[in-house]
Design an enzyme around this catalytic site. Sequence first.
Site, PDB file in Angstrom:
ATOM      1  N   GLY A   1       2.331 -30.849  35.798  1.00  0.00           N
ATOM      2  CA  GLY A   1       3.554 -31.196  36.505  1.00  0.00           C
ATOM      3  C   GLY A   1       3.830 -30.234  37.637  1.00  0.00           C
ATOM      4  O   GLY A   1       3.255 -30.316  38.715  1.00  0.00           O
ATOM      5  N   ARG A   2       4.710 -29.248  37.383  1.00  0.00           N
ATOM      6  CA  ARG A   2       5.198 -28.371  38.456  1.00  0.00           C
ATOM      7  C   ARG A   2       4.084 -27.598  39.154  1.00  0.00           C
ATOM      8  O   ARG A   2       4.239 -27.199  40.311  1.00  0.00           O
ATOM      9  CB  ARG A   2       6.226 -27.393  37.880  1.00  0.00           C
TER      10      ARG A   2
ATOM     11  N   ALA B   1      10.519 -37.053  38.505  1.00  0.00           N
ATOM     12  CA  ALA B   1      11.526 -37.812  39.240  1.00  0.00           C
ATOM     13  C   ALA B   1      11.663 -37.284  40.660  1.00  0.00           C
ATOM     14  O   ALA B   1      11.794 -36.078  40.887  1.00  0.00           O
ATOM     15  CB  ALA B   1      12.869 -37.733  38.519  1.00  0.00           C
TER      16      ALA B   1
ATOM     17  N   ASN C   1       0.872 -30.040  27.764  1.00  0.00           N
ATOM     18  CA  ASN C   1       1.644 -29.908  29.006  1.00  0.00           C
ATOM     19  C   ASN C   1       2.504 -28.652  28.916  1.00  0.00           C
ATOM     20  O   ASN C   1       3.052 -28.346  27.865  1.00  0.00           O
ATOM     21  CB  ASN C   1       2.504 -31.158  29.196  1.00  0.00           C
ATOM     22  N   GLY C   2       2.592 -27.943  30.045  1.00  0.00           N
ATOM     23  CA  GLY C   2       3.448 -26.764  30.104  1.00  0.00           C
ATOM     24  C   GLY C   2       2.709 -25.547  30.595  1.00  0.00           C
ATOM     25  O   GLY C   2       1.743 -25.099  29.962  1.00  0.00           O
ATOM     26  N   ASP C   3       3.127 -25.015  31.737  1.00  0.00           N
ATOM     27  CA  ASP C   3       2.593 -23.772  32.296  1.00  0.00           C
ATOM     28  C   ASP C   3       1.133 -23.871  32.728  1.00  0.00           C
ATOM     29  O   ASP C   3       0.378 -22.903  32.605  1.00  0.00           O
ATOM     30  CB  ASP C   3       2.759 -22.615  31.304  1.00  0.00           C
TER      31      ASP C   3
ATOM     32  N   LYS D   1       5.271 -39.247  25.644  1.00  0.00           N
ATOM     33  CA  LYS D   1       5.356 -37.831  26.019  1.00  0.00           C
ATOM     34  C   LYS D   1       6.676 -37.268  25.502  1.00  0.00           C
ATOM     35  O   LYS D   1       7.740 -37.849  25.734  1.00  0.00           O
ATOM     36  CB  LYS D   1       5.267 -37.683  27.540  1.00  0.00           C
TER      37      LYS D   1
ATOM     38  N   CYS E   1      12.591 -35.638  28.921  1.00  0.00           N
ATOM     39  CA  CYS E   1      13.600 -35.244  29.902  1.00  0.00           C
ATOM     40  C   CYS E   1      14.750 -34.482  29.227  1.00  0.00           C
ATOM     41  O   CYS E   1      15.364 -34.997  28.287  1.00  0.00           O
ATOM     42  CB  CYS E   1      14.150 -36.475  30.617  1.00  0.00           C
TER      43      CYS E   1
END
Length: 373
Positions: A232-233, A19, A208-210, A146, A104
């Site tokens: 993502g991040r 977002a 997903n993740g890290d 997801k 989310c």
Amino acid sequence: MLRIGPYPVDPAVVLAPMAGITNLAFRKLCREFGSSTSIYVCEMITARAVVERNEKTLHMMSFDEDEHPRSMQLYGVDPATLGEAVRIIIGEGWADHIDLNLGCPVPKVTRLGGGAALPYKRALFSKIVKAMVSGAEPAGVPVTVKFRIGIDDDHLTYLDAGRIAEAEGAKAVALHARTAAQRYSGQADWTAIARLKEAVTTIPVLGNGDIFSAADAVRMMDETGCDGVVVGRGCLGRPWLFAELQAALRGEALPEAPNLGRVGEVLYRHGALLAEHLGEDKAMRDLRKHMAWYLMGFPVGAELRRSFATVSSLTQLQDLIGELDPTAPFPRDAEGPRGRQGSPGKVALPHGWLDDPDDPAVPAGADLMHSGG
């Protein structure tokens, strides 16, 4: 090769919807570095806003002319609203792939039963996926889902969620290997991705993740057996990560990390793309949140950093970039975690949400139009 419905995904990399981040400009920038046949998902869209044809939402749903497949993530809690939103999107030809947001952890979403709270309600979740697939299938548009490991350590939902999505016709599932209670803190539990891969056998499972480096993506796939990665991040302020991911997953040499001069060029390109999409004033306000990520770890003085954080025009941005040391090498410690992390906490849920996981009722007021998180 990973396929999501009719679309080959090569390399098997997906830009996670974020977002306020993965708008048309940022996706284009990532695509310029990565493969045109990876998938880049737009920021989360509220299903009710699609049904209401909210003007701001329609602009958020913008895609570049050569962007294909056009991937859109929807948020909602009501099967009827989500099904109708999918039919509108398909009828208007707005997207080629639709993802359902069940990851989310933001309180304003979970307290209405949405996002990471929703998979606990197995019957409601099943109805939602069924309604979305029913609306998309005639046009050959794949629906994916997801989700997270669960609400918290006492309420794990990911294995049931994967099986239900598979049974109802989803073309792939992606697991953010944290609970909603973790938010973005701590470490992602990649062993859960491996367990989901064992439970879901007929459609791709993405992890997903890290993933903060190309090596992380390779290691996740090796350790879990997942079919692809969702990033993502890790790409915040580092859109060139997609070039590194492409090289690593194809067994090629990684490109050289950018020095500060090259980072400045990318930063300006980001600003120019945002200005085309949003207009210069709004674009500069949007770009400000990216500054700390782009400059992370580089030797940039506090006063100059403050100037970047308040930039108001492309001309000013160019002048500020001119004050950077273009020869400063990319700092290796900047490859680590970035973006919001926060701390774990209790998940906000509707009253009585945990009483009956097989209750298919939509929570009162859950289908309000809002931007989510």
